[in-house]
Scaffold this active site. Structure first.
Site, PDB file in Angstrom:
ATOM      1  CG  HIS A 178      51.643  13.827 -83.162  1.00 52.52           C
ATOM      2  ND1 HIS A 178      51.148  13.986 -84.436  1.00 52.52           N
ATOM      3  CD2 HIS A 178      52.570  12.834 -83.233  1.00 52.52           C
ATOM      4  CE1 HIS A 178      51.744  13.122 -85.250  1.00 52.52           C
ATOM      5  NE2 HIS A 178      52.616  12.410 -84.540  1.00 52.52           N
ATOM      6  CG  ASN A 202      53.016   7.681 -83.138  1.00 51.33           C
ATOM      7  OD1 ASN A 202      52.375   7.088 -82.267  1.00 51.33           O
ATOM      8  ND2 ASN A 202      52.467   8.540 -83.973  1.00 51.33           N
ATOM      9  CG  HIS A 243      63.516  14.900 -86.977  1.00 50.34           C
ATOM     10  ND1 HIS A 243      64.760  15.374 -87.337  1.00 50.34           N
ATOM     11  CD2 HIS A 243      63.133  15.641 -85.901  1.00 50.34           C
ATOM     12  CE1 HIS A 243      65.109  16.359 -86.526  1.00 50.34           C
ATOM     13  NE2 HIS A 243      64.128  16.539 -85.623  1.00 50.34           N
ATOM     14  CG  ASP A 291      50.215  16.850 -88.459  1.00 50.42           C
ATOM     15  OD1 ASP A 291      50.931  16.070 -87.808  1.00 50.42           O
ATOM     16  OD2 ASP A 291      49.706  16.547 -89.570  1.00 50.42           O
ATOM     17  CG  HIS A 323      57.289  13.839 -84.710  1.00 47.41           C
ATOM     18  ND1 HIS A 323      58.041  12.927 -85.422  1.00 47.41           N
ATOM     19  CD2 HIS A 323      56.006  13.426 -84.826  1.00 47.41           C
ATOM     20  CE1 HIS A 323      57.258  12.022 -85.961  1.00 47.41           C
ATOM     21  NE2 HIS A 323      56.007  12.280 -85.605  1.00 47.41           N
TER      22      HIS A 323
END
Ligand code: AMP
Length: 120
Positions: A107, A92, A103, A34, A105
């Site tokens: 974390h 999220n 898109h 990130d 994902h």
């Protein structure tokens, strides 16, 4: 649920138009650091196929793709040696979660004590 927009930043990373610090890649998944980490280890795990969010993914992807995606997460967690020390997975979806990049994902947060769920 919005439709997939090819202009999003992760689509550009997948196309090779924007660089990333790659951690892992396989047939269906890319994992990279990130750009604005909130913990010592903060990587993003994305499918190479086009899904807006978790809900879009589990609604449209076939079982093999879904299973394979979660297996890739397991491989990444083991590759980063996080099983014993622990880690947090967050995804999220939509407005109330303040999803920034449309898109799908996960974390993956780790590398330190992450505190309670609301502290990160
Ligand atoms: P979310 O709010 O769940 O959509 O999170 C999007 C994440 O993408 C944030 O943690 C950003 O720091 C991260 N991000 C945005 N642009 C990039 C980029 N070019 N490379 C790596 N991470 C990024």
């Amino acid at each position: 649920m919005t439709t997939y927009n090819d202009d999003n930043i992760f689509a550009k990373i997948l196309e090779g138009k924007i660089p990333c610090n790659k951690i892992y890649e396989d047939k269906g998944v890319l994992c990279f650091q990130d750009i604005n980490p909130v913990s010592k280890i903060h990587v993003l795990i994305i499918p190479k196929s086009k899904y807006v969010s978790f809900h879009d993914f589990v609604s449209k992807a076939n079982e093999e793709t879904i299973t394979s995606f979660f297996n890739s997460i397991k491989i990444i967690v083991e590759k980063l040696d996080l099983v014993n020390s622990g880690y947090r997975l967050i995804t999220n979806h939509g407005m109330n979660a303040n999803q920034e990049v449309p898109h799908f994902h996960f974390h993956l947060l780790a590398g330190e004590n992450l505190g309670g769920i609301k502290s990160k």
